[in-house]
Design a protein around this motif. Structure first.
Motif, PDB file in Angstrom:
ATOM      1  N   ARG A   1       0.746  -1.154   0.000  1.00 39.78           N
ATOM      2  CA  ARG A   1      -0.038  -0.118  -0.268  1.00 39.78           C
ATOM      3  C   ARG A   1       0.905   1.147   0.062  1.00 39.78           C
ATOM      4  O   ARG A   1       0.645   2.413  -0.797  1.00 39.78           O
TER       5      ARG A   1
ATOM      6  N   TYR B   1       2.610   1.509  -3.231  1.00 41.60           N
ATOM      7  CA  TYR B   1       1.429   2.225  -4.428  1.00 41.60           C
ATOM      8  C   TYR B   1       1.353   3.666  -4.371  1.00 41.60           C
ATOM      9  O   TYR B   1       1.278   4.683  -5.032  1.00 41.60           O
TER      10      TYR B   1
ATOM     11  N   ALA C   1      -2.618   3.439 -11.621  1.00 39.08           N
ATOM     12  CA  ALA C   1      -3.806   3.759 -10.920  1.00 39.08           C
ATOM     13  C   ALA C   1      -4.854   2.503 -10.958  1.00 39.08           C
ATOM     14  O   ALA C   1      -5.272   2.220  -9.812  1.00 39.08           O
ATOM     15  N   THR C   2      -4.945   1.843 -12.131  1.00 36.19           N
ATOM     16  CA  THR C   2      -6.049   0.703 -12.057  1.00 36.19           C
ATOM     17  C   THR C   2      -5.258  -0.169 -11.238  1.00 36.19           C
ATOM     18  O   THR C   2      -6.148  -1.276 -10.451  1.00 36.19           O
TER      19      THR C   2
ATOM     20  N   LEU D   1      -5.942   0.729  -7.320  1.00 37.12           N
ATOM     21  CA  LEU D   1      -7.353   0.668  -6.901  1.00 37.12           C
ATOM     22  C   LEU D   1      -7.553  -0.834  -6.755  1.00 37.12           C
ATOM     23  O   LEU D   1      -8.324  -1.329  -5.719  1.00 37.12           O
TER      24      LEU D   1
ATOM     25  N   LEU E   1      -6.655  -2.666  -3.468  1.00 34.73           N
ATOM     26  CA  LEU E   1      -7.402  -2.636  -2.227  1.00 34.73           C
ATOM     27  C   LEU E   1      -8.556  -3.622  -1.922  1.00 34.73           C
ATOM     28  O   LEU E   1      -9.280  -3.943  -2.845  1.00 34.73           O
TER      29      LEU E   1
ATOM     30  N   ILE F   1      -4.451   6.417  -1.917  1.00 33.80           N
ATOM     31  CA  ILE F   1      -4.703   5.534  -3.204  1.00 33.80           C
ATOM     32  C   ILE F   1      -5.791   5.933  -3.907  1.00 33.80           C
ATOM     33  O   ILE F   1      -5.710   5.887  -5.121  1.00 33.80           O
ATOM     34  N   ARG F   2      -6.716   5.612  -3.224  1.00 32.89           N
ATOM     35  CA  ARG F   2      -8.125   6.087  -3.987  1.00 32.89           C
ATOM     36  C   ARG F   2      -8.217   7.525  -4.782  1.00 32.89           C
ATOM     37  O   ARG F   2      -8.549   7.578  -5.595  1.00 32.89           O
TER      38      ARG F   2
ATOM     39  N   SER G   1      -5.306   7.747  -7.244  1.00 27.12           N
ATOM     40  CA  SER G   1      -5.995   6.858  -8.640  1.00 27.12           C
ATOM     41  C   SER G   1      -7.078   7.580  -9.545  1.00 27.12           C
ATOM     42  O   SER G   1      -7.141   7.657 -10.482  1.00 27.12           O
ATOM     43  N   GLU G   2      -8.067   7.805  -8.654  1.00 28.60           N
ATOM     44  CA  GLU G   2      -9.213   8.558  -9.262  1.00 28.60           C
ATOM     45  C   GLU G   2      -9.080   9.697  -9.796  1.00 28.60           C
ATOM     46  O   GLU G   2      -9.426   9.853 -10.802  1.00 28.60           O
TER      47      GLU G   2
ATOM     48  N   ALA H   1     -13.387  11.247  -3.260  1.00 28.60           N
ATOM     49  CA  ALA H   1     -12.068  10.756  -2.467  1.00 28.60           C
ATOM     50  C   ALA H   1     -11.005  11.397  -2.029  1.00 28.60           C
ATOM     51  O   ALA H   1     -10.380  11.291  -1.152  1.00 28.60           O
TER      52      ALA H   1
END
Length: 913
Positions: free
Chosen positions: A481, A484, A507-508, A511, A514, A526-527, A530-531, A543
């Protein structure tokens, strides 16, 4: 023996003594090759200091002690330890753990430096002190880093630190930023004089010239040669030997003298040369007794002037020790270490014991390698990372199992990286046989590779971290984690310069790693990242808000060092001023409290941004200066640090030529050397501000059009520049598109800053209907700490009013803008407002002041801000990584400049100032 031809160098050191006796402080590095007279020069200045009543403390680096973390610091501080119990708690715990007084866990290396500074400065505070450190290139890395840190921080402590070191070797770069005295070769005249002083004979000038050439002006070589020259040779009647001893020849000369001694004496000298640290006589004699050697075997070496035998066996010069040790056969050296290992108590001297064992073996040895690794773990626990690196490197060399070899080599590389030696870390990583390593070891190795390349090549580091994070998912989910999160932040830095498709894949994958409903600070980050990287801004807002809320929790994991980057970026993306302020202030307070200058310097730049947005340019400059000073004091003076972090701020204040040169440098770094897309975008943003301030709207649009097309981070504040530049240059379609994107962002953010910027931008393109938008923007922005945006809104509103032929109303807005820009020190925008005012028929008068108080320096301003609160001088000192006496010195200057006589009047005086 008196010094010859060193008057200028001695004068520099005498000047330093005068500075110290006046209550100030300073540091000096005396640098030269071996034998050029560093020790003699130090001896002379030490004698002068003692004669002047200066308290002196001498320390000498010892080659055999270089792998014993904090060993030299421990020796240095012995006379100063009476004040140990009075140190602030964090400093006391850190120093105690470093030198073995407590078992408080891994100490912060900068807290150790601050504790050392406090002890040195506060011991006999009214008496000047001189610390003389000879052969500093042989200090253990931890002690050297600590003492150099102290040398860079002393200011008003009546303390001088003088280092003497050789110019080559791993330690050479450690002294960056410390004033240096270079000892060059002696002239022919000085060589002749030295020969005469050393021999008491008459020396022919031509002999002096030939000796100067043959020895390359090395004083030690001249003195040693003088021992072997006859009066006839000195007078020029008999030819001189050829070649004359210099460099390696000088060491050979010592070796010839050693080999002329009886074998037992040579063996005892080798045992003394192999000893770690000081060669204690009892240890040397004990080791020799095992080999059947008597203690009197050293007498002949002492008679010959090679050693001085007291409680220790001290070699006349480091080159003598080097000649004895390097001139011995490898088997002889191993036997000397084996004998020393037998007489060394493993409980009392565990490091010496394990090193003697390690140097007594040749091929793989599982027991010795395990002992080295155990000591390496203990060294790490006490913050002795350079010592751990040396221990683990040797452990790896003695390891035959490929998996253990890879693990130990990587551990050594990790320790080198933490110790501030990335070159050594990279070289070791190249030796790791990755195919033989365990999966977790391979993953850790890749993370190390990423750490080594992040600052210089974030895009390259990103590729490595993506692979590493994936491989860690099954091995260490928590570390996965964190990896990432690191990779995603680096993706925002690399931005459009990252390899095609990599950011989306990262990013994919992040996500997907998790668990459903997983809640932690890393999961939230991360969320959010990534989003934001995968989709539109609006969809990522929830997020991002969740992540910001997580980041506001106390006790964030300290292993992750990018908190200010992540949190600051998210808050700016959301244009959330209050969260940005609370987040940066909390981090600054925490980092000051625990004495963590490395992350603090980055957090201070974040805090400076807040000051800058509100037009408090002097406050921002003070924070940037403090961050730069901290960076210098910890040995990081890289061009990236000095150029990149405050470039937007600089275009507001610098002249046009300086601003453009700065942009070119940063932009070139971003695209070529560093490959960081974020720096490309943010430098374009800064250039657009400059061009808009000058009224060069087409140039401003050319600067930021590529950023608009990418729609990457940073976003919202760049859109403001695009709307203004596009509309003023006739690109209304682009202005409308940028305004629509800004409007969607503003609605998603829901913050006052976003709403105000959107309203102002609507006013720019609204034509005859602009007034209500400008007035709404002012009503929203005026209560916020964003005076730079308030001033620009008055400017734009006034320009619109003038074009509506409402000159009287325009003058009010333009005069307000002009006053604000002038007061904050924004010359380009002030000049633009002045031009517009003149176009209304108004007379623009320069602001004058009958009495302007003397400005505070950035450090004085920082001290004054803290002193205006409840902090004591000692607490301020701990926060700013200074001594209490330095704080008191600067505070007295602050009182004088502000015209106050007490701390309780400071806050009001600072506001007035």
């Amino acid at each position: 023996m008196r010094l010859c031809s060193r008057e200028a160098e001695l004068a520099r050191m005498t000047d330093l003594l005068e500075v110290v006796c006046s209550g100030r402080s300073g540091a000096l590095l005396v640098r030269s090759d071996a034998g050029m007279g560093k020790t003699a020069l130090l001896a002379e200045v030490t004698a002068q200091a003692r004669a002047a009543g200066v308290r002196t403390r001498e320390l000498r680096g010892v080659a055999g002690e270089a792998d014993f973390g904090f060993a030299a610091l421990q020796r240095l501080l012995i006379p100063f330890m009476d004040g140990y119990g009075e140190l602030p708690g964090p400093q006391r715990q850190a120093l105690g753990a470093a030198i073995g007084l407590t078992d408080a866990g891994t100490p912060d290396r900068f807290l150790i430096g601050l504790a050392t500074l406090t002890l040195l400065a506060e011991t006999e505070p009214d008496r000047p002190k001189l610390i003389v450190i000879d052969d500093a290139h042989w200090l253990d890395r931890e002690s050297l880093d600590t003492l150099v840190f102290v040398a860079r921080r002393i200011q008003a402590d009546s303390l001088a630190i003088v280092f003497a070191a050789r110019p080559e070797g791993a330690a050479a770069s450690s002294f960056d930023g410390i004033p240096c005295v270079e000892l060059g070769p002696l002239s022919a005249e000085a060589t002749t004089e030295l020969l005469a002083v050393a021999t008491g004979a008459v020396v022919d000038p031509e002999v002096g010239r030939r000796v100067a050439v043959g020895t390359q002006g090395c004083p030690l070589a001249v003195v040693e040669l003088a021992r072997d020259l006859s009066p006839g040779q000195l007078a020029g009647a008999i030819p001189l030997p050829d070649p004359l001893p210099i460099g390696a020849r000088l060491e050979e000369l010592y070796l010839e003298r050693v080999r002329a001694l009886p074998a037992p004496t040579q063996q005892m000298l080798l045992i003394a040369a192999a000893a770690t640290g000081a060669a204690h006589l009892a240890t040397v004699v004990g080791a020799g007794a095992i080999a059947g050697l008597g203690g009197d075997a050293l007498d002949l070496a002492q008679d010959d002037g090679l050693v001085d035998v007291t409680a220790t066996v001290t070699f006349r010069h480091p080159l003598v020790r080097s000649a004895v040790y390097r001139g011995a056969a490898p088997a002889g050296r191993r036997r000397a270490h084996a004998l020393l290992a037998q007489v060394t108590d493993p409980d009392a001297e565990p490091d010496a014991w394990v090193w003697h064992r390690a140097r007594a073996v040749t091929g793989p040895d599982a027991d010795v390698a395990a002992a080295l690794e155990a000591r390496g773990l203990e060294a790490e626990r006490r913050g002795r990372y350079a010592a751990r690196a040396a221990l683990m490197s040797r452990a790896a060399e003695l390891t035959s199992d490929p998996r253990d070899h890879a693990r130990r080599t990587q551990a050594a590389a990790d320790a080198f990286l933490v110790a501030g030696a990335p070159g050594e870390a990279g070289a070791l990583l190249e030796q790791v046989r990755v195919a033989d390593a365990e999966p977790l070891v391979r993953a850790h190795g890749r993370r190390l590779h990423a750490a080594l390349t992040y600052i210089s090549r974030p895009a390259d580091a990103l590729v490595t971290l993506v692979e590493t994070a994936r491989s860690l998912e099954a091995l260490d989910p928590e570390l996965s984690r964190m990896t990432y999160a690191e990779a995603l932040f680096m993706a925002t830095t690399a931005s459009h310069l990252a390899p095609p498709g990599l950011v989306d894949r990262l990013a994919t994958a992040a996500l997907a790693s998790l668990d459903p409903g997983e809640s932690s600070v890393f999961a939230d980050v991360i969320r959010a990242l990534s989003e934001r990287l995968l989709g539109g801004f609006s969809a990522a807002v929830p997020a991002m808000r969740t992540a910001l809320a997580s980041l506001m929790r106390p006790n964030l994991p300290s292993a992750f060092t990018l908190w200010i980057g992540v949190g600051g970026m998210l808050a700016v993306e959301l244009l959330d001023l209050e969260t940005y302020r609370r987040f940066t202030s909390r981090l600054v307070d925490e980092q000051r409290a625990r004495g963590a200058p490395d992350p603090l310097r980055f957090t201070l730049t974040g805090q400076a941004q807040y000051e800058f947005w509100d037009g408090r340019f002097d406050g921002a400059a003070a924070l940037f200066a403090e961050a730069s000073e901290i960076s210098r004091s910890i040995g990081d003076s890289s061009i990236v640090w000095s150029l990149v972090l405050n470039h937007e701020f600089r275009v507001w204040r610098d002249d046009e030529a300086t601003s453009r040169a700065h942009f070119e440098t940063v932009h070139s770094l971003a695209l070529s050397e560093v490959r960081a897309g974020y720096w490309d975008d943010s430098s374009r943003h800064a250039l657009a501000i400059l061009e808009n301030s000058l009224g060069h709207y087409e140039a401003a649009l050319a600067a930021v059009r590529p950023v608009f097309e990418r729609d990457l981070i940073p976003g919202g504040r760049i859109l403001v520049e695009i709307v203004e530049a596009a509309h003023r240059s006739g690109s209304d379609d682009l202005a409308a598109a940028a305004l629509a994107r800004l409007g969607a962002r503003s609605q998603a953010c829901g913050t006052a800053w976003a709403a105000g910027l959107h309203a102002r931008s609507r006013g720019i393109v609204a034509g005859d209907d602009a007034e209500r938008h400008f007035q709404h923007a002012l009503s929203v922005l005026a209560p916020l700490p964003v005076r730079t945006d308030v001033a620009r809104t008055h400017l734009l509103y006034g320009e619109w009013l003038r074009r509506q032929s409402r000159r009287k109303d325009a003058r009010v807005q333009l005069a307000t803008a002009h006053d604000l820009f002038t007061a904050m020190g924004a010359p380009h925008f002030a000049a633009r407002a002045a031009r517009e005012l003149a176009a209304t028929g108004a007379t623009v008068r320069r602001r004058t002041s009958a009495a302007v108080s003397e400005p505070l320096t950035p450090q004085e301003a920082a001290i004054a801000r803290l002193a205006a609160g409840p902090a004591t001088n000692r607490e301020i000192a701990a926060s700013l990584f200074l001594s209490a006496s330095t704080v008191d010195y600067h505070l007295r200057k602050v009182y004088r400049k502000l015209g106050v006589d007490s701390r309780r009047k400071l806050a009001t005086a600072l506001d007035d100032h």
